[in-house]
Write a protein that holds these residues in place. Structure first.
Motif, mmCIF file in Angstrom:
data_model
loop_
_atom_site.group_PDB
_atom_site.id
_atom_site.type_symbol
_atom_site.label_atom_id
_atom_site.label_comp_id
_atom_site.label_asym_id
_atom_site.label_seq_id
_atom_site.Cartn_x
_atom_site.Cartn_y
_atom_site.Cartn_z
ATOM 1 N N MET A 4 -13.353 -0.367 0.974
ATOM 2 C CA MET A 4 -13.369 -1.804 1.162
ATOM 3 C C MET A 4 -12.484 -2.469 0.124
ATOM 4 S SD MET A 4 -16.518 -4.439 0.944
ATOM 5 C CE MET A 4 -16.628 -4.687 2.676
ATOM 6 N N LEU A 5 -11.717 -3.484 0.574
ATOM 7 C CA LEU A 5 -10.829 -4.232 -0.310
ATOM 8 C C LEU A 5 -11.451 -5.587 -0.623
ATOM 9 C CD1 LEU A 5 -7.433 -3.621 1.542
ATOM 10 C CD2 LEU A 5 -8.520 -2.209 -0.217
ATOM 11 N N VAL A 6 -11.482 -5.945 -1.894
ATOM 12 C CA VAL A 6 -12.018 -7.244 -2.308
ATOM 13 C C VAL A 6 -10.987 -7.918 -3.207
ATOM 14 C CG1 VAL A 6 -13.921 -8.482 -3.366
ATOM 15 C CG2 VAL A 6 -14.349 -6.272 -2.248
ATOM 16 N N ASP A 7 -10.319 -8.938 -2.680
ATOM 17 C CA ASP A 7 -9.300 -9.662 -3.433
ATOM 18 C C ASP A 7 -9.105 -11.018 -2.777
ATOM 19 O OD1 ASP A 7 -6.571 -10.561 -4.389
ATOM 20 O OD2 ASP A 7 -6.695 -8.621 -5.425
ATOM 21 N N ASP A 8 -8.996 -12.059 -3.586
ATOM 22 C CA ASP A 8 -8.870 -13.389 -2.996
ATOM 23 C C ASP A 8 -7.459 -13.685 -2.491
ATOM 24 O OD1 ASP A 8 -7.985 -13.403 -5.683
ATOM 25 O OD2 ASP A 8 -8.116 -15.591 -5.740
ATOM 26 N N GLN A 9 -6.493 -12.832 -2.809
ATOM 27 C CA GLN A 9 -5.120 -13.053 -2.350
ATOM 28 C C GLN A 9 -4.847 -12.233 -1.088
ATOM 29 O OE1 GLN A 9 -2.195 -12.616 -5.465
ATOM 30 N NE2 GLN A 9 -3.573 -13.432 -7.012
ATOM 31 N N ARG A 10 -4.627 -12.930 -0.014
ATOM 32 C CA ARG A 10 -4.429 -12.262 1.271
ATOM 33 C C ARG A 10 -3.232 -11.321 1.246
ATOM 34 N NH1 ARG A 10 -3.730 -15.315 7.161
ATOM 35 N NH2 ARG A 10 -3.406 -13.404 8.391
ATOM 36 N N LEU A 11 -2.162 -11.731 0.608
ATOM 37 C CA LEU A 11 -0.959 -10.907 0.567
ATOM 38 C C LEU A 11 -1.222 -9.587 -0.154
ATOM 39 C CD1 LEU A 11 2.036 -10.819 1.346
ATOM 40 C CD2 LEU A 11 2.570 -11.850 -0.863
ATOM 41 N N VAL A 12 -2.007 -9.646 -1.217
ATOM 42 C CA VAL A 12 -2.353 -8.427 -1.953
ATOM 43 C C VAL A 12 -3.168 -7.498 -1.060
ATOM 44 C CG1 VAL A 12 -3.674 -7.498 -3.886
ATOM 45 C CG2 VAL A 12 -2.238 -9.519 -4.211
ATOM 46 N N ARG A 13 -4.153 -8.055 -0.358
ATOM 47 C CA ARG A 13 -4.974 -7.223 0.530
ATOM 48 C C ARG A 13 -4.123 -6.577 1.609
ATOM 49 N NH1 ARG A 13 -8.125 -11.837 0.881
ATOM 50 N NH2 ARG A 13 -7.835 -11.915 3.153
ATOM 51 N N GLU A 14 -3.212 -7.353 2.197
ATOM 52 C CA GLU A 14 -2.367 -6.807 3.258
ATOM 53 C C GLU A 14 -1.476 -5.684 2.720
ATOM 54 O OE1 GLU A 14 -0.261 -10.125 4.844
ATOM 55 O OE2 GLU A 14 -1.926 -10.770 6.139
ATOM 56 N N GLY A 15 -0.962 -5.863 1.505
ATOM 57 C CA GLY A 15 -0.115 -4.834 0.918
ATOM 58 C C GLY A 15 -0.878 -3.547 0.649
ATOM 59 N N ILE A 16 -2.074 -3.687 0.090
ATOM 60 C CA ILE A 16 -2.887 -2.499 -0.204
ATOM 61 C C ILE A 16 -3.314 -1.818 1.086
ATOM 62 C CG2 ILE A 16 -5.058 -1.692 -1.210
ATOM 63 C CD1 ILE A 16 -4.786 -3.995 -3.237
ATOM 64 N N ARG A 17 -3.738 -2.621 2.067
ATOM 65 C CA ARG A 17 -4.144 -2.032 3.348
ATOM 66 C C ARG A 17 -2.984 -1.269 3.983
ATOM 67 N NH1 ARG A 17 -5.422 -6.431 5.953
ATOM 68 N NH2 ARG A 17 -3.514 -6.561 7.182
ATOM 69 N N GLY A 18 -1.795 -1.845 3.913
ATOM 70 C CA GLY A 18 -0.630 -1.174 4.483
ATOM 71 C C GLY A 18 -0.344 0.155 3.815
ATOM 72 N N LEU A 19 -0.512 0.202 2.493
ATOM 73 C CA LEU A 19 -0.306 1.455 1.777
ATOM 74 C C LEU A 19 -1.352 2.497 2.165
ATOM 75 C CD1 LEU A 19 0.547 0.228 -1.841
ATOM 76 C CD2 LEU A 19 2.081 1.401 -0.274
ATOM 77 N N LEU A 20 -2.604 2.069 2.210
ATOM 78 C CA LEU A 20 -3.682 3.019 2.491
ATOM 79 C C LEU A 20 -3.615 3.571 3.912
ATOM 80 C CD1 LEU A 20 -6.677 1.308 0.654
ATOM 81 C CD2 LEU A 20 -5.383 3.329 -0.058
ATOM 82 N N ARG A 21 -3.001 2.827 4.820
ATOM 83 C CA ARG A 21 -2.848 3.318 6.187
ATOM 84 C C ARG A 21 -1.963 4.558 6.258
ATOM 85 N NH1 ARG A 21 -1.961 -2.342 9.594
ATOM 86 N NH2 ARG A 21 -4.184 -2.819 9.929
ATOM 87 N N LEU A 22 -1.155 4.761 5.221
ATOM 88 C CA LEU A 22 -0.270 5.920 5.194
ATOM 89 C C LEU A 22 -1.008 7.197 4.794
ATOM 90 C CD1 LEU A 22 2.805 4.240 3.448
ATOM 91 C CD2 LEU A 22 2.458 4.638 5.900
ATOM 92 N N ALA A 23 -2.236 7.059 4.337
ATOM 93 C CA ALA A 23 -3.046 8.221 3.948
ATOM 94 C C ALA A 23 -3.978 8.594 5.096
ATOM 95 C CB ALA A 23 -3.848 7.910 2.689
ATOM 96 N N ASP A 24 -3.918 9.839 5.528
ATOM 97 C CA ASP A 24 -4.705 10.266 6.689
ATOM 98 C C ASP A 24 -6.204 10.219 6.449
ATOM 99 O OD1 ASP A 24 -2.350 10.743 8.063
ATOM 100 O OD2 ASP A 24 -2.276 12.871 7.487
ATOM 101 N N ASP A 25 -6.635 10.388 5.196
ATOM 102 C CA ASP A 25 -8.066 10.521 4.929
ATOM 103 C C ASP A 25 -8.688 9.254 4.341
ATOM 104 O OD1 ASP A 25 -6.615 10.751 2.612
ATOM 105 O OD2 ASP A 25 -7.927 12.254 1.698
ATOM 106 N N VAL A 26 -7.984 8.131 4.410
ATOM 107 C CA VAL A 26 -8.522 6.873 3.893
ATOM 108 C C VAL A 26 -8.556 5.836 5.013
ATOM 109 C CG1 VAL A 26 -8.267 5.006 2.218
ATOM 110 C CG2 VAL A 26 -7.607 7.336 1.592
ATOM 111 N N VAL A 27 -9.710 5.218 5.213
ATOM 112 C CA VAL A 27 -9.880 4.189 6.242
ATOM 113 C C VAL A 27 -10.418 2.930 5.574
ATOM 114 C CG1 VAL A 27 -11.095 3.516 8.348
ATOM 115 C CG2 VAL A 27 -10.344 5.892 8.043
ATOM 116 N N VAL A 28 -9.780 1.794 5.830
ATOM 117 C CA VAL A 28 -10.257 0.518 5.297
ATOM 118 C C VAL A 28 -11.313 -0.036 6.252
ATOM 119 C CG1 VAL A 28 -9.636 -1.827 4.638
ATOM 120 C CG2 VAL A 28 -8.055 0.060 4.162
ATOM 121 N N LEU A 29 -12.552 -0.100 5.782
ATOM 122 C CA LEU A 29 -13.661 -0.555 6.625
ATOM 123 C C LEU A 29 -13.750 -2.073 6.696
ATOM 124 C CD1 LEU A 29 -16.508 1.874 5.479
ATOM 125 C CD2 LEU A 29 -15.069 2.061 7.505
#
Length: 210
Positions: free
Chosen positions: A1-26
């Protein structure tokens, strides 16, 4: 789970984590109150937590989680403009900290480590944390004598400082995971530390990791 008040930061982190096969953002949360609601509903394996947020900040989230049964491990994401805040987070139960400019490999490795029960302390910022800790006037534990660490305990301590989980330490040192757990317990006792992060900070202060 991502917790950050900046939407751009969350989108950037989510985009990075999508590249990892074993990590899912709930889920994602923009403030502490939303984070607590989502954590209770989704039960994530790891929470990536910003500290400075409007309303309920990261320290408040950690405090609330500490009062729940079986809280998820928390990894702090920080810009590191407030050393004292990070120290409060570690004292509040965070399993470690990352700078927001980490690489994909560092981020994914940190998530895996924390999910596996380990702690994460980036070497580049650990010394800065140590200096902040000392500025607070805190001293190493008043031990009757310098801790008598065995060669194997020092080996384990170095890997703990590097953020390795027990299973990774066991693999690196060719030990059983239960043996590593025993070494870590012994280190915490000898260093009079309540957790692995404090053990590393104390070891640095005492010059045990030079």
């Amino acid at each position: 789970m991502l917790v950050d008040d900046q939407r751009l930061v969350r989108e950037g982190i989510r985009g990075l984590l999508r590249l990892a096969d074993d990590v899912v953002v709930l889920g994602e949360a923009a403030d502490g109150h939303e984070a607590l609601e989502l954590i209770g509903r989704t039960r994530p394996d790891v929470v990536l937590l910003d500290l400075q947020m409007p309303g309920l900040d990261g320290i408040g989230v950690l405090g609330a989680l500490a009062e729940t049964e079986d809280p998820p491990p928390v990894l702090v994401l920080t810009t590191f403009d407030d050393d004292e805040l990070v120290l409060r987070a570690l004292g509040g139960g965070a399993r470690g900290y990352l700078l927001k400019d980490v690489s994909l490999d560092q981020l994914v490795a940190a998530v895996r480590t924390v999910a596996g029960g380990g702690t994460v302390a980036q070497p580049a910022v650990t010394d800065r944390l140590l200096r902040a800790w000392q500025r607070r006037g805190e001293e190493p534990p008043a031990l009757a004598a310098p801790p008598d660490l065995t060669t194997r305990e020092v080996d384990v301590l170095r890997l703990v400082a590097a953020g390795y989980a027990n299973r990774e330490i066991a693999t690196a040192l060719h030990l059983a995971e239960g043996t590593v757990k025993n070494h870590v317990s012994s280190l915490l006792l000898k260093l009079d530390a309540r957790d692995r992060t404090r053990a590393v900070l104390t070891a640095l202060t005492l010059g045990l990791l030079e």
